[in-house]
Design a protein around this motif. Structure first.
Motif, mmCIF file in Angstrom:
data_model
loop_
_atom_site.group_PDB
_atom_site.id
_atom_site.type_symbol
_atom_site.label_atom_id
_atom_site.label_comp_id
_atom_site.label_asym_id
_atom_site.label_seq_id
_atom_site.Cartn_x
_atom_site.Cartn_y
_atom_site.Cartn_z
ATOM 1 N N ALA A 1 0.895 -1.663 -0.252
ATOM 2 C CA ALA A 1 -0.317 0.359 -0.556
ATOM 3 C C ALA A 1 0.834 1.383 -0.008
ATOM 4 O O ALA A 1 0.971 2.565 0.031
ATOM 5 N N LYS A 2 2.040 1.003 0.340
ATOM 6 C CA LYS A 2 2.916 2.416 0.754
ATOM 7 C C LYS A 2 3.583 3.025 -0.361
ATOM 8 O O LYS A 2 3.442 3.735 -0.984
ATOM 9 N N SER B 1 0.172 4.491 -2.476
ATOM 10 C CA SER B 1 -0.565 5.669 -1.583
ATOM 11 C C SER B 1 0.889 7.172 -1.970
ATOM 12 O O SER B 1 1.127 7.994 -1.715
ATOM 13 N N LEU C 1 3.835 6.824 -0.444
ATOM 14 C CA LEU C 1 5.201 7.175 0.245
ATOM 15 C C LEU C 1 6.556 6.549 0.087
ATOM 16 O O LEU C 1 7.034 7.262 0.565
ATOM 17 N N HIS D 1 -3.242 -4.843 -5.881
ATOM 18 C CA HIS D 1 -2.683 -3.424 -5.552
ATOM 19 C C HIS D 1 -2.351 -3.160 -6.814
ATOM 20 O O HIS D 1 -1.854 -1.648 -6.737
#
Length: 290
Positions: A149-150, A153, A155, A172
């Motif tokens: 998920a990083k 998003s 990040l 993802h």
């Protein structure tokens, strides 16, 4: 009484490991919120701990032996004795893979494109050594979880993550650009415990039976009665690990024929045996093949 202190992996491998031990001959009963499950062997004391920490506990002597992943022994650079590989996972009998993945629409296409980028992973030390060997400067940060998920998003630019089927990575919308390494489950031992005659024999016996249980995966025994005049024709179509076992039936011209075959062969084999004249066909599961 002398006891072997044995570490079992917590998390995704926990149930698969307990099932493997049961097939090998040991019944382990986990208790809720208890890290010390009961085992039906007075010579063994079990502890459950994270695979990421197992090799450190084995190296320190807190555990005499344990089951963990090759990836985490490499990450910790611990000193231990490798008893042997136990190739199994939560979904298959294949090694897991650590891969480098980026967002599906990322401009990053190769390792070199990661120069100066940020990478997130649980496998920090292995990842750092890898990029240093490649001469690529990256910023590596430790991930406590939800690593994929990083990237989504924004990040980080890439992740180093473990996968078996790639389903989570695809879910993802990530794209794999490099396979870092393969990892499988390993049975490891403390050096001092390995030099203890009793403990070493106990460790080796456990490993032998665990490996035997894995060897028996999707293998079954098939037994049948065959008339003498049809024996050669039956034997010709029988697959086996070495050769089928054949014994005379008492006071008859019939034979008992027994073999061990892959489970996915049986569905075609049994109808073929019936056509060739085999009778009284029995298929039975195997717990261990050693």
């Amino acid at each position: 009484m002398t006891q072997l202190k044995l570490g079992l992996p917590k998390g995704s491998l926990e149930n698969a490991t307990i099932e493997l031990f049961e097939k090998a001959g040991w019944l382990i009963k986990p208790a809720a919120r208890n890290y010390f499950p009961k085992i039906d062997d007075d010579e063994v004391a079990c502890s459950i701990c994270r695979p990421q920490e197992m090799s450190r506990y084995v190296e320190s002597g807190m555990l005499d032996a344990g089951i963990t992943g090759k990836d985490w022994t490499m990450e910790n650079e611990s000193e231990y004795v490798l008893v042997g590989d136990l190739v199994y996972s939560k979904v298959s009998r294949k090694p897991t893979r650590w891969v480098i993945a980026v967002a599906g629409d990322s401009d990053i296409k190769s390792l070199e494109d990661l120069e100066g980028k940020k990478v997130s992973t649980e496998l920090v030390n292995v990842t750092r050594r890898f990029f240093e060997e490649k001469g690529i400067n990256v910023e590596i940060e430790f991930s406590w979880g939800a690593t994929e998920a990083k990237v989504v998003s924004g990040l980080v630019d890439a992740v180093v993550e473990v996968t078996e089927t790639e389903s989570t990575i695809r879910a993802h919308g990530l794209r794999i650009i490099y396979e870092l390494m393969e990892s499988n489950t390993q049975f490891i031992a403390n050096k001092e415990a390995w030099n203890d005659t009793w403990k070493r024999e106990k460790i080796e016996n456990i490993f032998t039976l665990l490996q035997g249980a894995l060897n028996a995966d999707r293998i079954v025994g098939v037994k049948m009665n065959v008339a003498q005049e049809k024996l050669e024709e039956i034997v010709k179509i029988l697959p086996s690990l070495n050769a089928p076992t054949i014994a005379n039936l008492y006071n008859t011209d019939w034979f008992s024929v027994e073999t061990v075959v892959s489970e996915d062969v049986v569905r075609d084999l049994i109808p073929a045996l019936i056509k060739k004249g085999a009778e009284g066909i029995i298929e039975y599961p195997l717990n261990k093949v050693i």
